[in-house]
Design a protein around this motif. Structure first.
Motif, PDB file in Angstrom:
ATOM      1  N   ALA A  50       0.839  -1.203   0.000  1.00  0.00           N
ATOM      2  CA  ALA A  50       0.000   0.000   0.000  1.00  0.00           C
ATOM      3  C   ALA A  50       0.873   1.251   0.000  1.00  0.00           C
ATOM      4  O   ALA A  50       0.567   2.233  -0.698  1.00  0.00           O
ATOM      5  CB  ALA A  50      -0.937  -0.014   1.205  1.00  0.00           C
ATOM      6  N   GLU A  51       1.962   1.236   0.774  1.00  0.00           N
ATOM      7  CA  GLU A  51       2.884   2.372   0.800  1.00  0.00           C
ATOM      8  C   GLU A  51       3.535   2.567  -0.571  1.00  0.00           C
ATOM      9  O   GLU A  51       3.672   3.692  -1.049  1.00  0.00           O
ATOM     10  CB  GLU A  51       3.944   2.169   1.874  1.00  0.00           C
ATOM     11  N   GLN A  52       3.914   1.460  -1.203  1.00  0.00           N
ATOM     12  CA  GLN A  52       4.526   1.556  -2.528  1.00  0.00           C
ATOM     13  C   GLN A  52       3.521   2.081  -3.546  1.00  0.00           C
ATOM     14  O   GLN A  52       3.864   2.900  -4.402  1.00  0.00           O
ATOM     15  CB  GLN A  52       5.074   0.201  -2.973  1.00  0.00           C
ATOM     16  N   ALA A  53       2.270   1.648  -3.458  1.00  0.00           N
ATOM     17  CA  ALA A  53       1.238   2.135  -4.373  1.00  0.00           C
ATOM     18  C   ALA A  53       1.038   3.641  -4.201  1.00  0.00           C
ATOM     19  O   ALA A  53       0.897   4.372  -5.176  1.00  0.00           O
ATOM     20  CB  ALA A  53      -0.076   1.386  -4.140  1.00  0.00           C
ATOM     21  N   LYS A  54       1.053   4.113  -2.952  1.00  0.00           N
ATOM     22  CA  LYS A  54       0.919   5.546  -2.700  1.00  0.00           C
ATOM     23  C   LYS A  54       2.096   6.302  -3.310  1.00  0.00           C
ATOM     24  O   LYS A  54       1.912   7.347  -3.940  1.00  0.00           O
ATOM     25  CB  LYS A  54       0.841   5.830  -1.199  1.00  0.00           C
ATOM     26  N   ASP A  55       3.302   5.769  -3.145  1.00  0.00           N
ATOM     27  CA  ASP A  55       4.484   6.413  -3.727  1.00  0.00           C
ATOM     28  C   ASP A  55       4.368   6.487  -5.249  1.00  0.00           C
ATOM     29  O   ASP A  55       4.718   7.502  -5.855  1.00  0.00           O
ATOM     30  CB  ASP A  55       5.757   5.667  -3.334  1.00  0.00           C
ATOM     31  N   LEU A  56       3.873   5.424  -5.864  1.00  0.00           N
ATOM     32  CA  LEU A  56       3.712   5.421  -7.320  1.00  0.00           C
ATOM     33  C   LEU A  56       2.656   6.429  -7.761  1.00  0.00           C
ATOM     34  O   LEU A  56       2.813   7.093  -8.796  1.00  0.00           O
ATOM     35  CB  LEU A  56       3.351   4.018  -7.813  1.00  0.00           C
ATOM     36  N   GLN A  57       1.585   6.565  -6.987  1.00  0.00           N
ATOM     37  CA  GLN A  57       0.569   7.560  -7.315  1.00  0.00           C
ATOM     38  C   GLN A  57       1.156   8.968  -7.216  1.00  0.00           C
ATOM     39  O   GLN A  57       0.871   9.827  -8.059  1.00  0.00           O
ATOM     40  CB  GLN A  57      -0.632   7.425  -6.383  1.00  0.00           C
ATOM     41  N   ASP A  58       1.990   9.193  -6.205  1.00  0.00           N
ATOM     42  CA  ASP A  58       2.641  10.498  -6.064  1.00  0.00           C
ATOM     43  C   ASP A  58       3.528  10.796  -7.263  1.00  0.00           C
ATOM     44  O   ASP A  58       3.525  11.909  -7.794  1.00  0.00           O
ATOM     45  CB  ASP A  58       3.463  10.562  -4.775  1.00  0.00           C
ATOM     46  N   VAL A  59       4.278   9.804  -7.709  1.00  0.00           N
ATOM     47  CA  VAL A  59       5.144   9.983  -8.880  1.00  0.00           C
ATOM     48  C   VAL A  59       4.299  10.315 -10.100  1.00  0.00           C
ATOM     49  O   VAL A  59       4.620  11.220 -10.872  1.00  0.00           O
ATOM     50  CB  VAL A  59       6.000   8.718  -9.133  1.00  0.00           C
ATOM     51  N   SER A  60       3.209   9.593 -10.279  1.00  0.00           N
ATOM     52  CA  SER A  60       2.331   9.834 -11.423  1.00  0.00           C
ATOM     53  C   SER A  60       1.786  11.253 -11.392  1.00  0.00           C
ATOM     54  O   SER A  60       1.797  11.953 -12.410  1.00  0.00           O
ATOM     55  CB  SER A  60       1.179   8.829 -11.407  1.00  0.00           C
ATOM     56  N   ARG A  61       1.324  11.708 -10.225  1.00  0.00           N
ATOM     57  CA  ARG A  61       0.796  13.071 -10.105  1.00  0.00           C
ATOM     58  C   ARG A  61       1.887  14.096 -10.398  1.00  0.00           C
ATOM     59  O   ARG A  61       1.655  15.076 -11.105  1.00  0.00           O
ATOM     60  CB  ARG A  61       0.229  13.299  -8.710  1.00  0.00           C
ATOM     61  N   ASN A  62       3.088  13.860  -9.857  1.00  0.00           N
ATOM     62  CA  ASN A  62       4.189  14.802 -10.071  1.00  0.00           C
ATOM     63  C   ASN A  62       4.589  14.870 -11.537  1.00  0.00           C
ATOM     64  O   ASN A  62       4.871  15.943 -12.054  1.00  0.00           O
ATOM     65  CB  ASN A  62       5.392  14.434  -9.208  1.00  0.00           C
ATOM     66  N   MET A  63       4.612  13.733 -12.213  1.00  0.00           N
ATOM     67  CA  MET A  63       4.968  13.730 -13.635  1.00  0.00           C
ATOM     68  C   MET A  63       3.912  14.466 -14.451  1.00  0.00           C
ATOM     69  O   MET A  63       4.237  15.182 -15.396  1.00  0.00           O
ATOM     70  CB  MET A  63       5.140  12.301 -14.149  1.00  0.00           C
ATOM     71  N   ASN A  64       2.649  14.316 -14.079  1.00  0.00           N
ATOM     72  CA  ASN A  64       1.604  15.052 -14.783  1.00  0.00           C
ATOM     73  C   ASN A  64       1.741  16.548 -14.556  1.00  0.00           C
ATOM     74  O   ASN A  64       1.530  17.342 -15.468  1.00  0.00           O
ATOM     75  CB  ASN A  64       0.214  14.570 -14.353  1.00  0.00           C
ATOM     76  N   ASP A  65       2.121  16.957 -13.341  1.00  0.00           N
ATOM     77  CA  ASP A  65       2.337  18.373 -13.077  1.00  0.00           C
ATOM     78  C   ASP A  65       3.487  18.905 -13.920  1.00  0.00           C
ATOM     79  O   ASP A  65       3.403  19.992 -14.490  1.00  0.00           O
ATOM     80  CB  ASP A  65       2.631  18.619 -11.596  1.00  0.00           C
ATOM     81  N   VAL A  66       4.578  18.143 -14.034  1.00  0.00           N
ATOM     82  CA  VAL A  66       5.740  18.561 -14.826  1.00  0.00           C
ATOM     83  C   VAL A  66       5.348  18.710 -16.288  1.00  0.00           C
ATOM     84  O   VAL A  66       5.776  19.630 -16.977  1.00  0.00           O
ATOM     85  CB  VAL A  66       6.897  17.544 -14.675  1.00  0.00           C
ATOM     86  N   ALA A  67       4.477  17.816 -16.779  1.00  0.00           N
ATOM     87  CA  ALA A  67       4.073  17.850 -18.178  1.00  0.00           C
ATOM     88  C   ALA A  67       2.996  18.889 -18.442  1.00  0.00           C
ATOM     89  O   ALA A  67       2.635  19.134 -19.575  1.00  0.00           O
ATOM     90  CB  ALA A  67       3.554  16.482 -18.598  1.00  0.00           C
ATOM     91  N   GLY A  68       2.463  19.468 -17.364  1.00  0.00           N
ATOM     92  CA  GLY A  68       1.408  20.444 -17.556  1.00  0.00           C
ATOM     93  C   GLY A  68       0.027  19.825 -17.572  1.00  0.00           C
ATOM     94  O   GLY A  68      -0.912  20.406 -18.082  1.00  0.00           O
ATOM     95  N   ASN A  69      -0.111  18.618 -17.037  1.00  0.00           N
ATOM     96  CA  ASN A  69      -1.402  17.939 -17.015  1.00  0.00           C
ATOM     97  C   ASN A  69      -2.014  17.879 -15.628  1.00  0.00           C
ATOM     98  O   ASN A  69      -3.085  17.339 -15.458  1.00  0.00           O
ATOM     99  CB  ASN A  69      -1.256  16.490 -17.501  1.00  0.00           C
ATOM    100  N   GLY A  70      -1.321  18.390 -14.638  1.00  0.00           N
ATOM    101  CA  GLY A  70      -1.778  18.239 -13.262  1.00  0.00           C
ATOM    102  C   GLY A  70      -3.004  19.076 -12.954  1.00  0.00           C
ATOM    103  O   GLY A  70      -3.416  19.924 -13.747  1.00  0.00           O
ATOM    104  N   PRO A  71      -3.570  18.862 -11.773  1.00  0.00           N
ATOM    105  CA  PRO A  71      -4.776  19.580 -11.384  1.00  0.00           C
ATOM    106  C   PRO A  71      -4.549  21.074 -11.175  1.00  0.00           C
ATOM    107  O   PRO A  71      -5.485  21.848 -11.187  1.00  0.00           O
ATOM    108  CB  PRO A  71      -5.183  18.898 -10.070  1.00  0.00           C
ATOM    109  N   ASN A  72      -3.296  21.473 -11.029  1.00  0.00           N
ATOM    110  CA  ASN A  72      -2.993  22.885 -10.786  1.00  0.00           C
ATOM    111  C   ASN A  72      -2.693  23.656 -12.062  1.00  0.00           C
ATOM    112  O   ASN A  72      -2.276  24.802 -12.019  1.00  0.00           O
ATOM    113  CB  ASN A  72      -1.801  23.011  -9.828  1.00  0.00           C
ATOM    114  N   VAL A  73      -2.862  23.009 -13.213  1.00  0.00           N
ATOM    115  CA  VAL A  73      -2.533  23.641 -14.486  1.00  0.00           C
ATOM    116  C   VAL A  73      -3.821  24.131 -15.145  1.00  0.00           C
ATOM    117  O   VAL A  73      -4.742  23.354 -15.363  1.00  0.00           O
ATOM    118  CB  VAL A  73      -1.817  22.644 -15.428  1.00  0.00           C
TER     119      VAL A  73
END
Length: 87
Positions: A50-73
């Motif tokens: 579960a901890e690893q899954a959370k870490d992977l979700q965080d990475v996915s969200r961060n990569m989307n933010d870097v690409a300009g796809n995140g919720p803050n864009v």
């Protein structure tokens, strides 16, 4: 995997492997201490997964933010693949 895609040799190997797994399962269930240890280990493994899954979700969200796809864009943004395009 569908059984029809397995060769006779693969089906035989799987049946033998399953038989060994069932025998080990019976041994564990017949030993209360071993069963308790296995249950505790299963809980710990589940927690770690579960901890690893959370870490992977965080990475996915961060990569989307870097690409300009995140919720803050504003207005959507670009593709995650844009991160890898030369500037």
């Amino acid at each position: 995997m569908a059984d029809e895609n397995l060769s006779a040799e693969e089906l035989k190997w799987r049946a033998e492997s399953d038989a060994r797994a069932l025998a080990r399962s019976n041994e564990i269930h017949e030993d209360p201490m071993r069963l308790a240890q296995a249950r505790n280990a299963a809980g710990q493994l589940a927690k770690e997964e579960a901890e690893q899954a959370k870490d992977l979700q965080d990475v996915s969200r961060n990569m989307n933010d870097v690409a300009g796809n995140g919720p803050n864009v504003p207005n959507g943004g670009g593709s995650i693949l844009d991160v890898f395009k030369p500037k």
